[in-house]
Every structure is written in C-alpha cells, then in structure tokens.
Design an enzyme around this catalytic site. Structure first.
Site, PDB file in Angstrom:
ATOM      1  N   CYS A 173      -2.060  -4.032  12.840  1.00  0.00           N
ATOM      2  CA  CYS A 173      -1.993  -2.578  12.740  1.00  0.00           C
ATOM      3  C   CYS A 173      -3.346  -1.925  12.505  1.00  0.00           C
ATOM      4  O   CYS A 173      -3.446  -0.697  12.438  1.00  0.00           O
ATOM      5  CB  CYS A 173      -1.023  -2.190  11.627  1.00  0.00           C
ATOM      6  SG  CYS A 173       0.598  -2.975  11.828  1.00  0.00           S
ATOM      7  N   HIS A 313      -2.931   5.096   5.812  1.00  0.00           N
ATOM      8  CA  HIS A 313      -2.147   4.111   6.545  1.00  0.00           C
ATOM      9  C   HIS A 313      -0.672   4.408   6.310  1.00  0.00           C
ATOM     10  O   HIS A 313       0.124   4.400   7.251  1.00  0.00           O
ATOM     11  CB  HIS A 313      -2.514   2.700   6.107  1.00  0.00           C
ATOM     12  CG  HIS A 313      -1.820   1.633   6.891  1.00  0.00           C
ATOM     13  ND1 HIS A 313      -1.973   1.505   8.250  1.00  0.00           N
ATOM     14  CD2 HIS A 313      -0.966   0.654   6.510  1.00  0.00           C
ATOM     15  CE1 HIS A 313      -1.259   0.479   8.682  1.00  0.00           C
ATOM     16  NE2 HIS A 313      -0.624  -0.047   7.642  1.00  0.00           N
ATOM     17  N   GLU A 324      -2.126   1.750  -1.537  1.00  0.00           N
ATOM     18  CA  GLU A 324      -3.170   2.567  -0.917  1.00  0.00           C
ATOM     19  C   GLU A 324      -3.607   3.694  -1.846  1.00  0.00           C
ATOM     20  O   GLU A 324      -4.810   3.987  -1.952  1.00  0.00           O
ATOM     21  CB  GLU A 324      -2.686   3.134   0.410  1.00  0.00           C
ATOM     22  CG  GLU A 324      -3.765   3.876   1.171  1.00  0.00           C
ATOM     23  CD  GLU A 324      -3.358   4.266   2.586  1.00  0.00           C
ATOM     24  OE1 GLU A 324      -4.219   4.780   3.317  1.00  0.00           O
ATOM     25  OE2 GLU A 324      -2.177   4.049   2.956  1.00  0.00           O
ATOM     26  N   LYS A 345       2.549   9.091   9.946  1.00  0.00           N
ATOM     27  CA  LYS A 345       3.595   8.150  10.352  1.00  0.00           C
ATOM     28  C   LYS A 345       4.982   8.676   9.989  1.00  0.00           C
ATOM     29  O   LYS A 345       5.988   8.215  10.541  1.00  0.00           O
ATOM     30  CB  LYS A 345       3.369   6.778   9.702  1.00  0.00           C
ATOM     31  CG  LYS A 345       2.204   5.985  10.281  1.00  0.00           C
ATOM     32  CD  LYS A 345       2.125   4.606   9.641  1.00  0.00           C
ATOM     33  CE  LYS A 345       1.007   3.755  10.227  1.00  0.00           C
ATOM     34  NZ  LYS A 345      -0.338   4.207   9.815  1.00  0.00           N
ATOM     35  N   HIS A 350       5.346   4.108  12.913  1.00  0.00           N
ATOM     36  CA  HIS A 350       4.223   3.175  12.858  1.00  0.00           C
ATOM     37  C   HIS A 350       4.034   2.567  14.242  1.00  0.00           C
ATOM     38  O   HIS A 350       4.804   1.702  14.671  1.00  0.00           O
ATOM     39  CB  HIS A 350       4.500   2.091  11.818  1.00  0.00           C
ATOM     40  CG  HIS A 350       3.320   1.231  11.523  1.00  0.00           C
ATOM     41  ND1 HIS A 350       2.111   1.348  12.194  1.00  0.00           N
ATOM     42  CD2 HIS A 350       3.148   0.213  10.627  1.00  0.00           C
ATOM     43  CE1 HIS A 350       1.264   0.458  11.716  1.00  0.00           C
ATOM     44  NE2 HIS A 350       1.868  -0.236  10.772  1.00  0.00           N
ATOM     45  N   PHE A 409      -1.114  -6.632   9.151  1.00  0.00           N
ATOM     46  CA  PHE A 409      -0.671  -7.984   8.815  1.00  0.00           C
ATOM     47  C   PHE A 409      -1.859  -8.941   8.970  1.00  0.00           C
ATOM     48  O   PHE A 409      -2.671  -8.820   9.883  1.00  0.00           O
ATOM     49  CB  PHE A 409       0.439  -8.429   9.763  1.00  0.00           C
ATOM     50  CG  PHE A 409       1.815  -7.899   9.429  1.00  0.00           C
ATOM     51  CD1 PHE A 409       2.017  -6.978   8.419  1.00  0.00           C
ATOM     52  CD2 PHE A 409       2.925  -8.333  10.148  1.00  0.00           C
ATOM     53  CE1 PHE A 409       3.288  -6.500   8.125  1.00  0.00           C
ATOM     54  CE2 PHE A 409       4.202  -7.866   9.861  1.00  0.00           C
ATOM     55  CZ  PHE A 409       4.384  -6.945   8.855  1.00  0.00           C
TER      56      PHE A 409
END
Length: 422
Positions: A173, A313, A324, A345, A350, A409
C-alpha cells in the site's frame, strides 16, 4: 541529438490524471471529495454473496473505449487486466493536462514509473482456473505479460513512445507514494527530464476479496456501504477495498518554466522506512511511521511547524489509525494539534497500490484550492484519535506545505512532502 539539460535539482508536478471510485478525471472526482461523497457500494464486478465482505470502492462508469489509441485498441484491451486500463487512462490524462509537446530529444529523456500492489490479479485468477479445470491449453499467451506488475509502466511507455528510465515499484500500500518519490529522485539526479509516476490497482475480484476476507482486515458493514469506511471512529471495523489509479507528470523545474507550463506543486521531501515488526500489523508505537515522516522533513529542509495538513494513511483499522496518530504526535509535538489530518479513504476506500498516488493528488488539489477534504463517517471519535481530523465537512485553510503518509503490508512506510507552486 542534443545533450539533456543540466538538472535543476527541483522537481515539480505539471500534469495529473486519475481513475477512482468517485469517478474518472480530476474534474469529476475532486468535487465529490470536497463534498464528502462516498464511493463505497455493494460489489457489482462479481457476485459478492459468498464473501463476508460484500462492499468495495469500485470505479463506476469506466469505458475503456474512451482511451483507445494507436497501440491500444479493442483487441489489446480485451486481453489486458483492468489495472492496465486504469494506468493507461490516468497517464493519458496527465500528459494531456500538462500541455507538453514531444520531440525526439524529450522522448529519450521521458520515463515511466507506475507501480501496483498486486498486479494483474483478474488475469491470474482467470488463467489459473483453466489449470484447475484441466485445460492448460486454454492459458492465454498474454497471461504472463499482462499479469506482471511492471507492465503498467511498460505499456504506458510503449503506447506513448517514452524511452527514458522505465521500471516499477511493488511495496504493497506504499507503492504509489514510493513511485512518486523514486521518480522525483530520478529527475533530480539527471537521469530523466520528465517522469510519469503513480500507482494502479484493480483487485476487486473473487480472489482479491476472498484473500482480504481471510485476513479478517476488511469491514463487514455490508448493510451500510457508504458508512463502512470510518477512519479514527471508535466503531470502525476494518478497511474497505477500492480500485483505481492516479498518475502525476513530474518534471524538472527549469524545463517546466522554460516551456511555460502550469505548475501544481513542487515535491520537496521523500522519506521511507521499515517497521521490521510484522507482515501485516504496523509497529504499535509507530516507530517506522515516525522515522519516515522525520526523514521527509529532513530531506525537505523543514521543521514540523512548517506542515499545514497531512493526508493520513488512515485505513479505518482498529490498530492502524491510533498508531498513525501516535506517530504524528511524536514527530510534530504540540503542532500536531494545530495542523489537520484527514483520511480520504473514508470516501474512496483503500486503493492499495494506487492509494499513495491518489492521495498525493488529493494533497495537490487541496493546496491549489485551499481546502482540506473531510474524513466522513467520523461520528464517534476514538479518544486515541484526538487531532483535527476534519470530521464530516471540508475545511477552508490556506495550505502551503502538505504531507502524505502511505504504509503497507511488510512494514513499508513512505511520506511525501509537497509545497504549493514551484
């Protein structure tokens, strides 16, 4: 053939393009972002009923025929994975938007770096099905070329005859943001004058949905699709998968000025790090995220107080969102409560390998228009997420310097910093 110009060491964005769950083209999707419109709906690409998660951010009303050209016609499109269609469309928009005119010299100094998180997943799914059904002779000769991740960069280069540096990025991502940062570095060191950079993803299909359902990472709020993605909200239950693409045309600043190009912004900071912790979960103390942001600030020659807005994010996962926020507080201290940090998002989902590119574009448009896009569905803020997350409604503010975070990831972390104009 003339020698390439001496690089200015400064890189600007002169063209943009996008295909998103909120529509295709900046003029379509950006007003919806500002208005807080959700692009999340019940999946239509495939039958969603076998899956625990039945919702996603699908790209609506995308007509691949609108993008046919020499080298990309009906027979080509039929063989390709959808992520390639999106990349071709976004790249074309960015070129057209830039107003750039090609000659032989420029084509030799014009590169492409478009990444993807998972590549041609639909092509992979379809062709492996032939193997499982005992029909290996039906596997397409185009299976490998149109499945591999680098083909987005490859096919955009071929269609547009761009002969400069050409490769791809795969960092889950973080991919789209990595692509933009690496493209910036390529131009700064003089290996290219211009680069098309971004990310493309099309994983809303049977195997993509099943895989992320198995990870138990996605929201199952199937009865309320538009409310399912809710970053920083105490009732969040996972991310909502999306698809799409964004491509930016990055250009050496002196070259852009010499041709009288409009300049959206300058890319001035690029930080990246590894959590070195877990294959899917972020480090609980946000050490990698903080390191990435600090690196971007250092390379941009800025202090934390210079940042006006962060596009988070912010995936709407129970662990990721507070991590975050904690990392931002570590880096920005008291200034964390003076800047704003929203997650778009909440509207487009996402988009995996395209997320960093789509959200960088949103940062650019936010600076252009002086408006911070909202985090929708933030009805009950998590006490651990107590910054200005621009709940529900966009906020007007002059934005001169913005930061975009993308985490993936494998523990990948990327932060990009952009400043208005150039």
């Amino acid at each position: 053939m003339s020698s390439p110009p001496v690089p200015s060491g400064r890189v600007v964005v002169t063209g943009v393009g996008a295909v998103t769950p909120l529509g295709t083209g900046v003029d379509v999707f950006w007003p919806k972002v500002v208005a807080g419109v959700s692009g999340i709906r019940t999946v239509t690409n495939v039958d969603p009923t076998p899956f625990a998660t039945q919702i996603a951010g699908e790209v609506p009303d995308f007509n691949v025929e609108d993008w046919y050209c020499e080298g990309f016609e009906k027979k080509d499109a039929r063989r390709m994975d959808r992520f390639l269609h999106f990349a071709i469309a976004s790249a074309r928009q960015a070129i057209d938007d830039s107003g750039i005119e090609f000659d032989e010299d420029l084509r030799n100094e014009f590169g492409v770096l478009i990444g993807t998180g998972v590549g041609g997943m639909s092509v992979m799914y379809e062709n492996t099905g032939f193997i499982h059904n005992g029909k290996p002779d039906r596997v397409s000769p185009f299976f490998v070329p149109y499945m591999i991740a680098d083909m987005a960069s490859g096919i955009v280069s071929i269609i547009n005859d761009l002969r400069g540096p050409n490769h791809t990025i795969v960092s889950a991502c973080s991919t789209g943001a990595n692509a933009i940062g690496d493209a910036m570095e390529i131009i700064k060191r003089g290996d290219a004058v211009c680069m098309l950079a971004g990310g493309s993803e099309a994983s809303v299909n049977e195997i993509g949905i099943a895989g992320f359902c198995a990870c138990r990472a996605m929201s199952t709020r199937n009865d309320e699709p538009t409310k399912a993605s809710r970053p920083f909200d105490v009732d969040r239950d996972g991310f909502v998968m999306g698809e799409g693409s964004a491509v930016l045309l990055l250009e050496d600043r002196d070259h852009a000025l010499a041709r009288g190009a409009k300049i959206y912004c300058e890319v001035i900071g690029y930080g990246m790090s590894a959590d070195a912790y877990h294959i899917t979960s972020p480090h609980p103390e946000g050490r990698g995220a903080a390191k990435s942001m600090n690196m971007a600030l250092r390379k941009a020659g800025l202090v934390p107080e210079d940042i006006d807005y962060i596009n988070a994010h912010g995936t709407s996962t129970p662990v990721g969102d507070p991590m975050e926020v904690s990392a931002v507080k570590k880096v920005f201290g008291d200034h964390a409560y003076k800047l704003a940090m929203s997650s778009t998002k909440s509207m487009h989902g996402h988009t995996l390998g395209a997320a960093g590119a789509i959200e960088s574009l949103i940062c650019i448009l936010a600076m252009r228009d002086g408006i911070m896009p909202p985090t929708i569905n933030l009805d009950n803020p998590d006490p651990m997420c107590d910054l200005n997350h621009v709940a529900h409604v966009a906020q007007k503010r002059e934005l001169n310097i913005v930061l975009n975070n993308s985490f993936g990831f494998g523990g990948h972390n990327v932060s990009l910093i952009m400043t208005k104009g150039g």
